[in-house]
Write an enzyme that holds these catalytic residues in place. Structure first.
Site, PDB file in Angstrom:
ATOM      1  N   SER A 170      30.217  14.437  40.070  1.00  0.00           N
ATOM      2  CA  SER A 170      31.664  14.532  39.358  1.00  0.00           C
ATOM      3  C   SER A 170      32.788  14.808  40.631  1.00  0.00           C
ATOM      4  CB  SER A 170      31.429  16.526  38.189  1.00  0.00           C
ATOM      5  OG  SER A 170      32.752  16.790  37.876  1.00  0.00           O
ATOM      6  N   TYR A 215      31.026  25.662  37.552  1.00  0.00           N
ATOM      7  CA  TYR A 215      31.291  24.321  37.700  1.00  0.00           C
ATOM      8  C   TYR A 215      31.288  23.493  38.791  1.00  0.00           C
ATOM      9  CZ  TYR A 215      31.056  19.346  35.729  1.00  0.00           C
ATOM     10  OH  TYR A 215      30.881  17.219  35.210  1.00  0.00           O
TER      11      TYR A 215
HETATM   12  C1  8X3 Z   1      34.454  16.252  34.679  1.00  0.00           C
HETATM   13  C2  8X3 Z   1      35.420  16.132  35.702  1.00  0.00           C
HETATM   14  O1  8X3 Z   1      37.816  17.392  35.973  1.00  0.00           O
HETATM   15  O2  8X3 Z   1      35.935  18.231  33.702  1.00  0.00           O
HETATM   16  O3  8X3 Z   1      33.097  16.293  35.466  1.00  0.00           O
HETATM   17  O4  8X3 Z   1      35.730  18.832  35.903  1.00  0.00           O
HETATM   18  S1  8X3 Z   1      36.309  18.184  35.391  1.00  0.00           S
END
Ligand code: 8X3
Length: 254
Positions: A139, A152
């Protein structure tokens, strides 16, 4: 002079029940690949298999047993040329101070340890083939920080390090390690899962600009996989034109 016909290549795609994974299965099938589509949800996988002619195999990348069964199945049914590590996801957007440890644990399990577990299981099979590919769908969150995103972005940074380090460790072997890093992709589930089913909050992520769709990323994955074998696409960052950074999006209306 007769030349042997090219062998049909075979890919394993994780997280294949929706979004980028399902789109990648569709793309690869259109390009003539055999595909083993794997995910936890049998009903969705079966529908995708019926639609595309891919093989469905139900497995959870966070389970040692499931991944061992998956690898054994793939080994017994023709081996593999490319592993697409796509399973992953985000949970929550809370500041560090109020972060939910369970959500962080789940994100690490799925994005980092899931990718590690599957990659470990399939490297020997790729080696047997003589030539192979490991794709890791990270990502843009693997390449920067944003407020509320530490769980994340941290998991995605770790997943990126897995890919980068593996490339260093096996250089000299005929196995490519490719990282695909998408920015905002409007899929049916990514933001809905992140915001625990809050459809309004999920939809707001993609308002006022044209986000990527899953097939844009599937296209990038397929492109990387179909380069000549001496070409390694180390990293491909793919964002919507309107997005300069995860937190800088031109929402000018479309
Ligand atoms: C998705 C991009 O901006 O939500 O992996 O982290 S974000």
């Amino acid at each position: 002079m007769s030349t042997a016909p090219a062998r049909t290549r075979r890919a394993v795609v994780t997280g294949a029940s929706s979004g980028i994974g399902a789109a990648t299965v569709r793309r690869l099938r259109v390009e003539g690949w055999d595909v083993v589509a794997t995910a936890r949800r049998a009903d969705r996988l079966e529908a995708l298999a019926a639609e595309t002619g891919a093989q469905a195999f139900v497995a959870d990348v966070t389970s040692d047993d499931d991944v061992a069964r998956l690898a054994a199945h793939v080994a017994a049914t023709g081996g593999v040329d490319a592993l697409v590590n796509n399973a992953g996801g985000a949970l929550g957007l809370d500041p560090v101070e109020t972060a939910d440890l369970e959500q962080w644990r789940t994100m690490y399990d799925l994005n980092v340890l899931g990718t590690l577990r599957v990659t470990k299981a399939f490297l020997p099979l790729l080696r047997e083939r003589g030539e192979g590919d490991v794709v890791v769908v990270t990502s843009t969150a693997a390449h920067g920080a944003y407020e509320g995103g530490a769980g994340y972005t941290g998991a995605k940074h770790a997943e990126r390090m897995l890919a980068t380090t593996l490339r260093w460790e096996i250089v000299g072997e005929p196995i490519r390690v490719v990282e695909i890093a998408p920015g905002a992709v409007a899929t049916e589930e990514f933001s809905l899962v992140r915001f625990d089913g809050d459809a309004e909050r999920a939809a707001a992520v993609y308002e006022g600009y044209l986000p990527l769709v899953a097939d844009d990323v599937a296209d990038a994955i397929t492109w990387a996989l179909t380069r000549p074998p001496h070409v390694n696409v180390d990293l491909l960052v793919v964002r919507p034109r309107a997005q300069a950074h995860n937190t800088k999006t031109a929402r000018t209306g479309v």
